[in-house]
Design an enzyme around this catalytic site. Structure first.
Site, PDB file in Angstrom:
ATOM      1  N   ASP A 206       0.808  -1.377   0.064  1.00  0.00           N
ATOM      2  CA  ASP A 206      -0.155   0.005  -0.012  1.00  0.00           C
ATOM      3  C   ASP A 206       0.975   1.281  -0.019  1.00  0.00           C
ATOM      4  O   ASP A 206       0.509   2.372   0.779  1.00  0.00           O
ATOM      5  CB  ASP A 206      -0.931  -0.040   1.077  1.00  0.00           C
ATOM      6  N   CYS A 209       5.189  -0.369   1.649  1.00  0.00           N
ATOM      7  CA  CYS A 209       5.807  -1.665   1.935  1.00  0.00           C
ATOM      8  C   CYS A 209       7.313  -1.376   2.349  1.00  0.00           C
ATOM      9  O   CYS A 209       7.644  -2.135   3.029  1.00  0.00           O
ATOM     10  CB  CYS A 209       5.548  -2.301   0.630  1.00  0.00           C
ATOM     11  N   HIS A 419       8.264  -2.784  -4.872  1.00  0.00           N
ATOM     12  CA  HIS A 419       7.419  -3.801  -3.474  1.00  0.00           C
ATOM     13  C   HIS A 419       8.595  -4.442  -2.898  1.00  0.00           C
ATOM     14  O   HIS A 419       9.599  -4.848  -3.571  1.00  0.00           O
ATOM     15  CB  HIS A 419       6.254  -4.473  -4.175  1.00  0.00           C
TER      16      HIS A 419
END
Length: 432
Positions: A206, A209, A419
């Site tokens: 979101d 991370c 990510h």
């Protein structure tokens, strides 16, 4: 997914990433367009859909840059080195003049120019921990869901933001089943990581991370309170900084209904106190199982978890201000600091706050140079397995690349520099 995953769990803040140190520096200063970001997201969605049905899928877009900073050169003044580094970062003498003039002003707030973060992709992508599907959603939708979650669920019902561990090669086989070049490279990368770590824990994507994965790892292995958290002045940071820099009043806190602007100093102070309290409590737990359970419990508490991220962001801002002032006063600073303030969108701490730190968790995550800032602020070495860089000298990257010997090390995994997930359970032979 099958084939290969086009895109990451966190949305990109830029449309591409460099493949060398010079291009990394250029990348950090080049503006990004909304149309390019939207077009890229459309490609990622289409590729992801194809990948789920066993077709060919493209790999992560762009070539991220090397995190290796230029080495210190002997026999040259700090000013010469700074100018040379900024010249490489900005691409021309005109930009050097502009940045030099900014660096010599009396107060960073006088040069504060707010850029709309056009390089940020306006959409946000979040992966549900109990679903195999990538969820592409815009920032407003994420904010609305956070409000609804606050209304409908209590902290005890909040889904964990760090998933339970699973075998790392099982995870790899599940995510990368195709025969594309990207899928093959990812499998090779995971096989290399599996030589050191047996399991992996997925992290919610979101746009927090990087902060989430780093803090979770740091707390999981904490045995003492870091020196910077022990300082008596630590909780006075908001008051002290606000007395010097009026622009900090525009700090964007996590959404909280009923909050008044006059309460910003007290609220940030509460976050800093919570960070110290939780770090101290977990570091004093002796048993590894009990310590892990305490971390898992913390990252199931939405209110406390997001408060800790606000504290980390403010610590990063304080560190950035210190580095900026040190450089302005002729003191030696790490090379990444020059690169941090060489960007058009963060030529001083005020712009860094408005255009970058305020966007973390909303319209974007941490860029690569901000990973250096995070590591430097925490006084931790962040070791990252960059899987798409497998078989290159950038496969394992350290932030910063020249850390202090006594800094603890936390390890993360990324498939695309956007990510981050967490490797756990270090193999016994590695420990020995």
């Amino acid at each position: 997914m099958s084939g290969g995953r086009a895109g990451a769990s966190c949305p990109p803040r830029g449309s591409g990433a460099p493949g060398s140190q010079d291009s990394f520096q250029r990348w950090m200063t080049e503006p990004r367009s909304r149309s390019a970001g939207a077009e890229q997201l459309q490609k990622e969605r289409a590729a992801a859909q194809v990948a789920r049905h066993g077709g060919e899928a493209a790999g992560p877009s762009g070539e991220p840059g090397s995190a290796n900073a230029a080495p210190e050169q002997k026999g040259r003044s700090a000013e010469e080195r700074r100018k040379e580094c900024v010249h490489r970062s900005t691409g021309g003498p005109e930009e050097i003049s502009r940045i030099t003039s900014l660096a010599t002003d009396e107060d960073a707030s006088r040069n504060c120019e707010i850029y709309l973060p056009v390089y940020c992709n306006p959409s946000a992508m979040e992966i549900s921990l109990d679903s195999e599907e990538d969820m592409y959603r815009d920032a407003e939708e994420i904010e609305r869901e956070k409000i609804l979650l606050g209304c409908k669920t209590s902290s005890s019902e909040y889904k964990p933001s760090v998933a339970p561990e699973m075998d790392i090669m099982e995870y790899c086989r599940k995510e990368w089943r195709g025969n594309t070049p990207v899928a093959k490279r990812m499998r090779k990368g995971y096989e290399a990581v599996a030589q050191k770590f047996a399991s992996i824990r997925r992290v919610r994507g979101d746009n927090y991370c990087a902060l989430r994965a780093t803090l979770f790892q740091a707390l999981s292995q904490a045995t003492q309170l870091p020196t910077w958290l022990q300082s008596e002045d630590f909780t006075k940071l908001p008051e002290n900084l606000l007395s010097k820099y009026d622009w900090i009043k525009q700090w964007q806190l996590k959404q909280k209904l009923g909050r008044k602007m006059g309460e910003i100093s007290d609220e940030i102070k509460e976050y800093l106190m919570l960070l110290r309290k939780k770090w101290k409590y977990i570091s004093e737990i002796k048993g590894p199982i009990e310590k892990q359970e305490a971390c898992d419990k913390l990252f199931k508490n939405e209110e406390e978890e997001y408060s800790l991220y606000e504290a980390l962001k403010f610590v990063m801002l304080n560190t950035a201000i210190e580095l900026y002032n040190d450089d302005k006063n002729g003191r030696r600073v790490p090379v990444f600091s020059w690169l941090l303030f060489a960007r058009d969108t963060s030529s001083n701490p005020c712009q860094l706050m408005h255009n970058h730190l305020n966007q973390i968790g909303h319209s974007g995550g941490l860029e690569q140079v901000e990973m250096f800032l995070l590591a430097y602020a925490l006084q931790y070495t962040i070791q990252v397995y960059r899987l798409y860089k497998y078989s290159t000298d950038e496969f394992i990257t350290l932030y910063p690349n020249d850390p202090e010997e006594d800094w603890p090390v936390v390890t993360l995994i990324t498939e695309d520099d956007r990510h981050y997930n967490i490797p756990v359970r270090m193999c016994q032979e590695t420990k020995l």
